[in-house]
Scaffold this motif. Structure first.
Motif, PDB file in Angstrom:
ATOM      1  N   ILE A  70       0.999  -0.563   0.191  1.00  0.00           N
ATOM      2  CA  ILE A  70       0.362   0.635  -0.138  1.00  0.00           C
ATOM      3  C   ILE A  70       0.740   1.542   0.250  1.00  0.00           C
ATOM      4  CG2 ILE A  70      -1.764   1.314   1.288  1.00  0.00           C
ATOM      5  CD1 ILE A  70      -2.580  -1.476   0.668  1.00  0.00           C
ATOM      6  N   MET A  71       1.037   1.930  -1.274  1.00  0.00           N
ATOM      7  CA  MET A  71       1.975   3.332  -1.372  1.00  0.00           C
ATOM      8  C   MET A  71       0.933   4.775   0.047  1.00  0.00           C
ATOM      9  SD  MET A  71       4.024   2.298  -2.656  1.00  0.00           S
ATOM     10  CE  MET A  71       5.036   4.343  -3.005  1.00  0.00           C
ATOM     11  N   LEU A  72       1.982   4.553   0.637  1.00  0.00           N
ATOM     12  CA  LEU A  72       0.901   5.688   1.512  1.00  0.00           C
ATOM     13  C   LEU A  72       0.961   7.064   0.488  1.00  0.00           C
ATOM     14  CD1 LEU A  72       2.865   5.359   4.928  1.00  0.00           C
ATOM     15  CD2 LEU A  72       0.697   4.036   4.608  1.00  0.00           C
ATOM     16  N   SER A  73       0.380   7.923   0.977  1.00  0.00           N
ATOM     17  CA  SER A  73       0.053   9.083   0.492  1.00  0.00           C
ATOM     18  C   SER A  73       0.839   9.807   0.730  1.00  0.00           C
ATOM     19  CB  SER A  73      -1.924  10.334   0.879  1.00  0.00           C
ATOM     20  OG  SER A  73      -1.255  10.285   2.109  1.00  0.00           O
TER      21      SER A  73
ATOM     22  N   VAL B  51       7.370   9.526   8.765  1.00  0.00           N
ATOM     23  CA  VAL B  51       7.752   9.323   9.896  1.00  0.00           C
ATOM     24  C   VAL B  51       7.523   8.703  10.524  1.00  0.00           C
ATOM     25  CG1 VAL B  51       9.741  10.074  10.770  1.00  0.00           C
ATOM     26  CG2 VAL B  51       9.273  10.557   8.488  1.00  0.00           C
ATOM     27  N   PHE B  52       7.805   7.538  11.241  1.00  0.00           N
ATOM     28  CA  PHE B  52       7.194   6.032  12.734  1.00  0.00           C
ATOM     29  C   PHE B  52       8.816   5.558  13.179  1.00  0.00           C
ATOM     30  CE2 PHE B  52       6.156   3.174  15.102  1.00  0.00           C
ATOM     31  CZ  PHE B  52       5.075   3.682  15.651  1.00  0.00           C
ATOM     32  N   GLU B  53       8.754   6.267  14.928  1.00  0.00           N
ATOM     33  CA  GLU B  53       9.656   6.205  15.447  1.00  0.00           C
ATOM     34  C   GLU B  53      11.485   5.867  15.140  1.00  0.00           C
ATOM     35  OE1 GLU B  53       8.716   2.341  17.129  1.00  0.00           O
ATOM     36  OE2 GLU B  53       7.527   2.736  17.890  1.00  0.00           O
ATOM     37  N   GLY B  54      11.459   6.634  13.767  1.00  0.00           N
ATOM     38  CA  GLY B  54      12.612   7.778  13.193  1.00  0.00           C
ATOM     39  C   GLY B  54      13.068   7.078  11.991  1.00  0.00           C
ATOM     40  N   LYS B  55      11.871   6.181  11.624  1.00  0.00           N
ATOM     41  CA  LYS B  55      12.342   5.685  10.241  1.00  0.00           C
ATOM     42  C   LYS B  55      10.720   6.013   9.045  1.00  0.00           C
ATOM     43  CE  LYS B  55      12.343   1.309   8.541  1.00  0.00           C
ATOM     44  NZ  LYS B  55      12.479  -0.477   8.058  1.00  0.00           N
ATOM     45  N   THR B  56      11.318   6.750   8.164  1.00  0.00           N
ATOM     46  CA  THR B  56      10.779   7.077   7.419  1.00  0.00           C
ATOM     47  C   THR B  56       9.709   6.068   5.936  1.00  0.00           C
ATOM     48  OG1 THR B  56      12.111   9.179   7.203  1.00  0.00           O
ATOM     49  CG2 THR B  56      10.480   8.558   5.450  1.00  0.00           C
ATOM     50  N   TYR B  57       8.533   5.925   5.925  1.00  0.00           N
ATOM     51  CA  TYR B  57       7.929   4.870   5.285  1.00  0.00           C
ATOM     52  C   TYR B  57       7.103   5.912   4.328  1.00  0.00           C
ATOM     53  CZ  TYR B  57       8.533   1.403   9.705  1.00  0.00           C
ATOM     54  OH  TYR B  57       8.373   0.960  10.085  1.00  0.00           O
ATOM     55  N   SER B  58       7.600   5.507   2.982  1.00  0.00           N
ATOM     56  CA  SER B  58       6.205   5.501   1.920  1.00  0.00           C
ATOM     57  C   SER B  58       5.283   4.448   1.480  1.00  0.00           C
ATOM     58  CB  SER B  58       7.739   5.761   0.598  1.00  0.00           C
ATOM     59  OG  SER B  58       8.274   4.724  -0.395  1.00  0.00           O
ATOM     60  N   GLU B  59       5.556   3.531   1.834  1.00  0.00           N
ATOM     61  CA  GLU B  59       4.309   2.737   1.738  1.00  0.00           C
ATOM     62  C   GLU B  59       4.464   0.870   3.185  1.00  0.00           C
ATOM     63  OE1 GLU B  59       6.495   0.258  -2.260  1.00  0.00           O
ATOM     64  OE2 GLU B  59       6.800  -0.695  -0.504  1.00  0.00           O
TER      65      GLU B  59
ATOM     66  N   LEU C  61      -1.370   7.257  11.251  1.00  0.00           N
ATOM     67  CA  LEU C  61      -0.983   7.124  10.393  1.00  0.00           C
ATOM     68  C   LEU C  61      -2.416   9.011  10.152  1.00  0.00           C
ATOM     69  CD1 LEU C  61      -0.784   4.185   8.451  1.00  0.00           C
ATOM     70  CD2 LEU C  61       0.879   5.987   8.533  1.00  0.00           C
ATOM     71  N   PRO C  62      -1.575   9.352   9.026  1.00  0.00           N
ATOM     72  CA  PRO C  62      -3.444  10.296   8.409  1.00  0.00           C
ATOM     73  C   PRO C  62      -4.205   9.529   8.372  1.00  0.00           C
ATOM     74  CG  PRO C  62      -0.840  10.909   7.167  1.00  0.00           C
ATOM     75  CD  PRO C  62      -0.589   9.704   7.865  1.00  0.00           C
TER      76      PRO C  62
ATOM     77  N   TYR D 134      -4.461   5.523   6.582  1.00  0.00           N
ATOM     78  CA  TYR D 134      -5.521   4.513   7.748  1.00  0.00           C
ATOM     79  C   TYR D 134      -7.150   4.278   7.272  1.00  0.00           C
ATOM     80  CZ  TYR D 134      -7.714   2.624  12.037  1.00  0.00           C
ATOM     81  OH  TYR D 134      -7.944   2.130  12.302  1.00  0.00           O
ATOM     82  N   SER D 135      -7.840   4.269   6.636  1.00  0.00           N
ATOM     83  CA  SER D 135      -8.337   3.952   5.561  1.00  0.00           C
ATOM     84  C   SER D 135      -8.062   4.014   4.613  1.00  0.00           C
ATOM     85  CB  SER D 135      -9.054   5.519   5.272  1.00  0.00           C
ATOM     86  OG  SER D 135     -10.186   6.352   6.331  1.00  0.00           O
ATOM     87  N   LEU D 136      -6.912   4.165   3.997  1.00  0.00           N
ATOM     88  CA  LEU D 136      -6.630   3.050   2.678  1.00  0.00           C
ATOM     89  C   LEU D 136      -6.644   1.511   3.159  1.00  0.00           C
ATOM     90  CD1 LEU D 136      -6.504   2.449   0.279  1.00  0.00           C
ATOM     91  CD2 LEU D 136      -4.231   3.651   0.442  1.00  0.00           C
ATOM     92  N   ILE D 137      -5.664   1.510   4.154  1.00  0.00           N
ATOM     93  CA  ILE D 137      -5.465  -0.253   4.704  1.00  0.00           C
ATOM     94  C   ILE D 137      -6.215  -0.570   5.278  1.00  0.00           C
ATOM     95  CG2 ILE D 137      -3.819  -0.680   6.530  1.00  0.00           C
ATOM     96  CD1 ILE D 137      -1.951   1.890   5.766  1.00  0.00           C
TER      97      ILE D 137
END
Length: 92
Positions: free
Chosen positions: A3-6, A10-18, A74-75, A79-82
Motif C-alpha cells: 500500500i503506497m502512502l499518500s 515518519v514513525f520512531e525515526g524511520k521513514t515509510y512511503s509504503e 497514520l494520517p 489509515y482508511s486505505l489500509i
C-alpha cells in the motif's frame, strides 16, 4: 500487498512511503489475536469483525509486522486505505 502512502510518514525515526501487508500468510490464530486486541482497545466488533476498523488495523499490524501504534499514527487517508484494503481482502 503493498500500500503506497499518500506522503512519506515518519514513525520512531524511520521513514515509510509504503506498507507491505503480507495478508496471504496470516492464519486463523492471527485473526483471533487481532480480534482480542481490538476488543481490549475498546473496539465494538458488532456482527462482522471484518468491517470494524480497530480489528482491521490490528490485522494490518500483524500482517506488516509493525506495532499497532504505527497504524494509529497514520494520517486518516492512509489509515482508511489500509483498513479498507484489509477488510476487502478478508471478505473476498
Amino acid at each position: 500487498m503493498k500500500i503506497m502512502l499518500s506522503k512519506e510518514f515518519v514513525f520512531e525515526g524511520k521513514t515509510y512511503s509504503e506498507v507491505d501487508l503480507n495478508l496471504e500468510n496470516l492464519t486463523g490464530a492471527d485473526l483471533e489475536a487481532a480480534e482480542r486486541i481490538a476488543i481490549s482497545e475498546g473496539g465494538g466488533l458488532g456482527n462482522f469483525a471484518e468491517l470494524c476498523k480497530p480489528f482491521q488495523a490490528a490485522v494490518a499490524a500483524r500482517a506488516a509486522k509493525l506495532p499497532l501504534e504505527f497504524f494509529h499514527s497514520l494520517p486518516a487517508k492512509d489509515y482508511s486505505l489500509i483498513t479498507l484494503s484489509v477488510g476487502n481482502f478478508l471478505l473476498k
